[in-house]
Design a protein around this motif. Sequence first.
Motif, PDB file in Angstrom:
ATOM      1  N   THR A  39       0.866  -1.194  -0.022  1.00  0.00           N
ATOM      2  CA  THR A  39      -0.051   0.089   0.130  1.00  0.00           C
ATOM      3  C   THR A  39       0.852   1.160   0.074  1.00  0.00           C
ATOM      4  O   THR A  39       0.424   2.229   0.243  1.00  0.00           O
ATOM      5  CB  THR A  39      -0.949  -0.054   1.271  1.00  0.00           C
ATOM      6  N   PRO A  56       2.573  12.316  -8.235  1.00  0.00           N
ATOM      7  CA  PRO A  56       1.149  11.927  -8.115  1.00  0.00           C
ATOM      8  C   PRO A  56       0.688  12.916  -6.987  1.00  0.00           C
ATOM      9  O   PRO A  56       1.324  13.323  -6.120  1.00  0.00           O
ATOM     10  CB  PRO A  56       1.367  10.533  -7.431  1.00  0.00           C
ATOM     11  N   ILE A  75      -5.418   2.062  -8.710  1.00  0.00           N
ATOM     12  CA  ILE A  75      -5.017   2.308  -7.634  1.00  0.00           C
ATOM     13  C   ILE A  75      -5.497   4.023  -7.298  1.00  0.00           C
ATOM     14  O   ILE A  75      -5.274   4.690  -8.439  1.00  0.00           O
ATOM     15  CB  ILE A  75      -3.510   2.263  -7.143  1.00  0.00           C
ATOM     16  N   GLU A  76      -5.547   4.164  -5.965  1.00  0.00           N
ATOM     17  CA  GLU A  76      -5.796   5.772  -5.904  1.00  0.00           C
ATOM     18  C   GLU A  76      -4.563   6.335  -4.875  1.00  0.00           C
ATOM     19  O   GLU A  76      -4.548   5.795  -3.891  1.00  0.00           O
ATOM     20  CB  GLU A  76      -7.178   5.994  -5.169  1.00  0.00           C
ATOM     21  N   THR A  77      -4.196   7.430  -5.081  1.00  0.00           N
ATOM     22  CA  THR A  77      -3.023   8.029  -4.289  1.00  0.00           C
ATOM     23  C   THR A  77      -3.788   8.571  -2.931  1.00  0.00           C
ATOM     24  O   THR A  77      -4.744   9.294  -3.399  1.00  0.00           O
ATOM     25  CB  THR A  77      -2.071   8.997  -4.924  1.00  0.00           C
ATOM     26  N   GLU A 139       4.720   7.562  -1.363  1.00  0.00           N
ATOM     27  CA  GLU A 139       3.447   7.587  -1.866  1.00  0.00           C
ATOM     28  C   GLU A 139       2.804   6.468  -1.214  1.00  0.00           C
ATOM     29  O   GLU A 139       3.223   5.264  -0.815  1.00  0.00           O
ATOM     30  CB  GLU A 139       3.292   7.372  -3.343  1.00  0.00           C
ATOM     31  N   ARG A 140       1.479   6.642  -0.692  1.00  0.00           N
ATOM     32  CA  ARG A 140       0.562   5.767  -0.292  1.00  0.00           C
ATOM     33  C   ARG A 140      -0.783   5.654  -1.180  1.00  0.00           C
ATOM     34  O   ARG A 140      -1.175   6.704  -1.687  1.00  0.00           O
ATOM     35  CB  ARG A 140       0.124   6.070   1.333  1.00  0.00           C
ATOM     36  N   PHE A 141      -1.167   4.481  -1.202  1.00  0.00           N
ATOM     37  CA  PHE A 141      -2.210   4.160  -2.394  1.00  0.00           C
ATOM     38  C   PHE A 141      -3.338   3.156  -1.690  1.00  0.00           C
ATOM     39  O   PHE A 141      -2.877   2.336  -0.719  1.00  0.00           O
ATOM     40  CB  PHE A 141      -1.837   3.820  -3.563  1.00  0.00           C
ATOM     41  N   ARG A 142      -4.220   3.095  -2.401  1.00  0.00           N
ATOM     42  CA  ARG A 142      -5.218   1.983  -2.074  1.00  0.00           C
ATOM     43  C   ARG A 142      -5.609   1.350  -3.463  1.00  0.00           C
ATOM     44  O   ARG A 142      -5.710   2.101  -4.349  1.00  0.00           O
ATOM     45  CB  ARG A 142      -6.422   2.431  -1.255  1.00  0.00           C
TER      46      ARG A 142
END
Length: 150
Positions: A39, A56, A75-77, A139-142
């Motif tokens: 993630t 991003p 994915i979404e940032t 960067e964290r994403f889901r």
Amino acid sequence: MTTEPSVRGDPTSLPTTEFAFPGPLRDRLVAAILDGSKTATTGVLAEYEHDADPLPEVGSFAAVIDSDEVRVAVIETIDIRVTRLADVDLAHAVDEGEGFSTVAEWRADHEKFWHSAEMRAAMADNRFTVDDDTLLVLERFRLVTDLRPR
């Protein structure tokens, strides 16, 4: 997973994002994204600058491509931080989903990648290196959507 309203429709219209270079490492990273264990990711700010790529943005969506350049996920940032290499914390290292239990393990693995022939070629600098003061993009994403055929 359901598709968010802002990414309904054709995921081929989304920008793509790559993890590592095509090959075994990318395959492992993409698998970790798809199983939910990855993630977070880290890039070198200088690489974004070299490639003239914007960072991003929180709330942006991207299609993850595999080693065959097939879109396999959206994915979404959800968070972006620019920080020095020396300031990366354990939570970020663990959230990269590669099995790191210490920042030292994470750093050694990432330095090996950043000092590789592939990275140096991508940076057009055969002496490219990182140190404590190198700025990184954390960067964290889901995972929003798994695009693989069912």
